[in-house]
Design an enzyme around this catalytic site. Sequence first.
Site, PDB file in Angstrom:
ATOM      1  CE  LYS A 100      77.149  97.895  30.194  1.00  0.00           C
ATOM      2  NZ  LYS A 100      76.691  97.256  28.990  1.00  0.00           N
TER       3      LYS A 100
HETATM    4  C1  LIG Z   1      75.529  96.944  27.925  1.00  0.00           C
HETATM    5  C2  LIG Z   1      74.841  95.646  27.918  1.00  0.00           C
HETATM    6  C3  LIG Z   1      74.825  94.804  26.797  1.00  0.00           C
HETATM    7  C4  LIG Z   1      75.282  95.260  25.441  1.00  0.00           C
HETATM    8  O1  LIG Z   1      76.629  95.607  25.384  1.00  0.00           O
HETATM    9  P1  LIG Z   1      77.187  96.319  24.067  1.00  0.00           P
HETATM   10  O2  LIG Z   1      78.673  96.168  24.205  1.00  0.00           O
HETATM   11  O3  LIG Z   1      76.737  97.744  24.116  1.00  0.00           O
HETATM   12  O4  LIG Z   1      76.656  95.589  22.892  1.00  0.00           O
HETATM   13  C5  LIG Z   1      74.298  93.532  26.924  1.00  0.00           C
HETATM   14  N1  LIG Z   1      73.765  93.108  28.078  1.00  0.00           N
HETATM   15  C6  LIG Z   1      73.733  93.885  29.180  1.00  0.00           C
HETATM   16  C7  LIG Z   1      73.142  93.338  30.449  1.00  0.00           C
HETATM   17  C8  LIG Z   1      74.243  95.191  29.135  1.00  0.00           C
HETATM   18  O5  LIG Z   1      74.168  95.974  30.217  1.00  0.00           O
END
Ligand SMILES: *Cc1c(COP(=O)(O)O)cnc(C)c1O
Length: 401
Positions: free
Chosen positions: A199
């Site tokens: 991210k």
């Molecule tokens: C990555 C992601 C999540 C989950 O995030 P985590 O921190 O891995 O739990 C939730 N929603 C979307 C749209 C994502 O891309």
Amino acid sequence: MSTIPKAYQRQVNNASTRLQVPFHRAPVGQEEVDAVSEVIRSGWLTMGPKTVEFETEFARYIGVKHAVAVSSCTAALHLALEAVGVRPGDEVLVPTTTFTATAEVVTYLGARPVLVDVEEKTLNLDPADAVRRTTPRTRAVIPVHFGGQPCEMARIHELSAELGLHVIEDAAHSLPATYHGANIGTLSELTAFSFYATKTLTTGEGGMVTTDNPGHAERIRIMRLHGIGRDAWRRYSATGSWYYQVLEAGFKYNMTDIQAALGLAQLRKCSGMRSQRRQIAMQYTAALEGLKELEAPTVRDDRESSWHLYVLRLRTDRLTITRDDFISALRQRGIGTSVHFIPLHLHPYYQNTFGYRAGDFPVAEKEYERCLSLPIYPDMTQEEIRRVIEVVSEVCEEHSV
Ligand SMILES: *Cc1c(COP(=O)(O)O)cnc(C)c1O
């Protein structure tokens, strides 16, 4: 002296150079290493003063009253739904074009995720379809800012007010992003961010909930750490007391100071990294939008994307190959790509549990079949960006009808 045979070494070298441009490379450097080392040397490894500092700095950066750090965005979404009181039998609206976490958390509370189709241009939740799928049991909606470009929030707030729904934003892609000039994280009752490795800000694994509601913030602080009274972590500090009370059956969803130190180092670079990604996006669009085999991402001018993803759409009627073959062709020439997302209603779990079928969400399905995500991360070199553009153009030309 190496004892590895030459032929094998060559193979290994070829394997490691085959992907000239990986799909993602986390922008972490010496600052992050130093910040994490400092925490390890301090002897306080789990949630503590660094986590508090990260929450304070994050809240200031977003411009929101409360930021509560947790172990993932999945945990953040779960705690947000719990805070607004989602219960067994309730329904929660979720776009089908998302990662499974967005819908999965609804089932944690015994509630039902009700999938919604997306807008063709932005791949964000389609407000009109959300209204159509609302029933007397609908309690909340979780808009996902796909790829980092905010959803049509004015319309979503309007329909939520009309229908009496809680709005919990899944902002896993959209740090930082703005809608009508306001930062994502300040607009709705609750917002969940992700600091997963790929991210736009990473702590390896991690997440954050933001809210202006002090009751929600307090509830989430308690529930993230076993339902123990506020500041339970302080009981091991010099000024802490051994005494604590368990108020609820909570969860083990706290962040650690190791993660928070990484997050603080990343937060300082967050706006700069967004500018770098935006620059890459502009370069891609300028170079590729003229190709008749492709569609560049649609950019709405009343909002600013974080540019977490750069999603190309193929005009498959103008190509002799499918999206999957297109991806293979890019891979063969060293370009890593990905697909966001396989719509939830096409996965066995959502079909077997909720009866969804292929064909239920025509826009999401059609766009899924022709989309791919190009590499976009702050430390991409000009050479890498040029190489991506060159290879995408070549593949289009070679397979044009
Ligand atoms: C990555 C992601 C999540 C989950 O995030 P985590 O921190 O891995 O739990 C939730 N929603 C979307 C749209 C994502 O891309």
